[in-house]
Scaffold this motif. Structure first.
Motif, PDB file in Angstrom:
ATOM      1  N   ASP A  44     -18.031  -0.164   4.808  1.00  0.00           N
ATOM      2  CA  ASP A  44     -19.419  -0.281   5.293  1.00  0.00           C
ATOM      3  C   ASP A  44     -19.536  -1.400   6.311  1.00  0.00           C
ATOM      4  N   GLU A  45     -18.969  -2.557   5.969  1.00  0.00           N
ATOM      5  CA  GLU A  45     -19.079  -3.712   6.865  1.00  0.00           C
ATOM      6  C   GLU A  45     -18.332  -3.487   8.179  1.00  0.00           C
ATOM      7  N   LEU A  46     -17.247  -2.716   8.112  1.00  0.00           N
ATOM      8  CA  LEU A  46     -16.455  -2.472   9.326  1.00  0.00           C
ATOM      9  C   LEU A  46     -17.014  -1.336  10.181  1.00  0.00           C
ATOM     10  N   GLY A  47     -17.987  -0.593   9.621  1.00  0.00           N
ATOM     11  CA  GLY A  47     -18.501   0.564  10.355  1.00  0.00           C
ATOM     12  C   GLY A  47     -17.561   1.748  10.248  1.00  0.00           C
ATOM     13  N   GLY A  48     -16.802   1.807   9.137  1.00  0.00           N
ATOM     14  CA  GLY A  48     -15.915   2.947   8.866  1.00  0.00           C
ATOM     15  C   GLY A  48     -14.544   2.813   9.492  1.00  0.00           C
ATOM     16  N   LEU A  49     -13.649   3.680   9.012  1.00  0.00           N
ATOM     17  CA  LEU A  49     -12.284   3.788   9.557  1.00  0.00           C
ATOM     18  C   LEU A  49     -11.939   5.272   9.609  1.00  0.00           C
ATOM     19  N   PRO A  50     -11.036   5.674  10.510  1.00  0.00           N
ATOM     20  CA  PRO A  50     -10.590   7.071  10.495  1.00  0.00           C
ATOM     21  C   PRO A  50      -9.977   7.407   9.130  1.00  0.00           C
ATOM     22  N   GLU A  51     -10.098   8.660   8.745  1.00  0.00           N
ATOM     23  CA  GLU A  51      -9.639   9.131   7.431  1.00  0.00           C
ATOM     24  C   GLU A  51      -8.232   8.636   7.069  1.00  0.00           C
ATOM     25  N   ASP A  52      -7.335   8.699   8.057  1.00  0.00           N
ATOM     26  CA  ASP A  52      -5.944   8.330   7.751  1.00  0.00           C
ATOM     27  C   ASP A  52      -5.728   6.817   7.654  1.00  0.00           C
ATOM     28  N   HIS A  53      -6.817   6.013   7.785  1.00  0.00           N
ATOM     29  CA  HIS A  53      -6.687   4.567   7.600  1.00  0.00           C
ATOM     30  C   HIS A  53      -7.610   4.021   6.524  1.00  0.00           C
ATOM     31  N   VAL A  54      -8.267   4.916   5.797  1.00  0.00           N
ATOM     32  CA  VAL A  54      -9.127   4.464   4.695  1.00  0.00           C
ATOM     33  C   VAL A  54      -8.291   3.709   3.664  1.00  0.00           C
ATOM     34  N   HIS A  55      -7.024   4.096   3.518  1.00  0.00           N
ATOM     35  CA  HIS A  55      -6.177   3.423   2.520  1.00  0.00           C
ATOM     36  C   HIS A  55      -5.974   1.944   2.834  1.00  0.00           C
ATOM     37  N   GLY A  92       0.814  -1.215   0.000  1.00  0.00           N
ATOM     38  CA  GLY A  92       0.000   0.000   0.000  1.00  0.00           C
ATOM     39  C   GLY A  92       0.845   1.260   0.000  1.00  0.00           C
ATOM     40  N   GLU A  93       0.161   2.393  -0.084  1.00  0.00           N
ATOM     41  CA  GLU A  93       0.869   3.684  -0.120  1.00  0.00           C
ATOM     42  C   GLU A  93       1.656   3.935   1.166  1.00  0.00           C
ATOM     43  N   LEU A 142       0.033  -6.593   2.076  1.00  0.00           N
ATOM     44  CA  LEU A 142      -1.110  -7.467   2.349  1.00  0.00           C
ATOM     45  C   LEU A 142      -1.132  -8.540   1.263  1.00  0.00           C
ATOM     46  N   ALA A 143      -1.332  -9.781   1.688  1.00  0.00           N
ATOM     47  CA  ALA A 143      -1.387 -10.898   0.735  1.00  0.00           C
ATOM     48  C   ALA A 143      -2.723 -11.610   0.884  1.00  0.00           C
ATOM     49  N   ILE A 144      -3.258 -12.077  -0.233  1.00  0.00           N
ATOM     50  CA  ILE A 144      -4.526 -12.830  -0.225  1.00  0.00           C
ATOM     51  C   ILE A 144      -4.380 -14.094  -1.065  1.00  0.00           C
ATOM     52  N   VAL A 167      -8.519   0.288   0.895  1.00  0.00           N
ATOM     53  CA  VAL A 167      -8.144   0.354  -0.526  1.00  0.00           C
ATOM     54  C   VAL A 167      -7.137  -0.760  -0.830  1.00  0.00           C
ATOM     55  N   LEU A 168      -6.167  -0.928   0.048  1.00  0.00           N
ATOM     56  CA  LEU A 168      -5.162  -1.984  -0.148  1.00  0.00           C
ATOM     57  C   LEU A 168      -5.823  -3.366  -0.132  1.00  0.00           C
ATOM     58  N   ALA A 169      -6.751  -3.607   0.792  1.00  0.00           N
ATOM     59  CA  ALA A 169      -7.400  -4.923   0.887  1.00  0.00           C
ATOM     60  C   ALA A 169      -8.223  -5.210  -0.368  1.00  0.00           C
TER      61      ALA A 169
END
Ligand code: FES
Length: 145
Positions: free
Chosen positions: A104-115, A45-46, A51-53, A118-120
């Motif tokens: 949505d499923e997580l109930g949101g994240l703070p702005e600085d962790h939205v990425h 990520g940035e 992260l691996a899947i 995105v990575l997932a």
């Protein structure tokens, strides 16, 4: 989860994160790899975290999805949630999973962790593309570990 990991990744989340995020960070679902997976991707990520899947696909449906990350508590929660969302979906349905679905499923994240979401979502998308590429050239699976 051992005490040091709990301290590093989870305790500073309390008060700032939803209960769902804390639950998935504390008790992540689907951690680990799938030997000889049908699809795999590892993305950075940035923030520099990885992260691996891994995917197991049966009859075009995701039978099992697992993840690993060296990132923050949010990335653990996002990896856990994206593998939960993807499980039992068709490949085409899973290709439509967006960062917003994870948030949505997580109930949101703070702005600085939205990425982290995105990575997932991006890593899942790449693992699905890896599956599609393997399905077109099954001999390549022989070279997978
Ligand atoms: Fe790097 Fe969350 S993935 S801060």
């Amino acid at each position: 989860m051992d005490e040091q990991v709990e301290k590093k990744y989870v305790l500073d989340m309390i008060g700032k994160y939803s209960e769902t995020v804390i639950d998935h960070a504390r008790n992540p679902r689907n951690v680990g790899n799938i030997p000889k997976a049908d699809g795999f991707a590892q993305e950075v990520g940035e923030c520099g975290d990885t992260l691996a899947i891994w995917l197991s696909v049966k009859d075009n449906r995701i039978d099992k999805a697992t993840f690993w990350t060296d990132g923050c508590g949010s990335s653990i929660a996002c990896g856990s949630m994206v593998t939960e969302i993807a499980t039992n979906r068709t490949v085409e349905e899973a290709l439509k999973i967006k960062p917003e679905d994870i948030l949505d499923e997580l109930g949101g994240l703070p702005e600085d962790h939205v990425h982290c979401a995105v990575l997932a979502a991006h890593t899942l998308n790449q693992a699905l593309k890896d599956y599609q590429m393997m399905a077109k050239a099954p001999w390549k699976k022989l070279y997978k570990s």
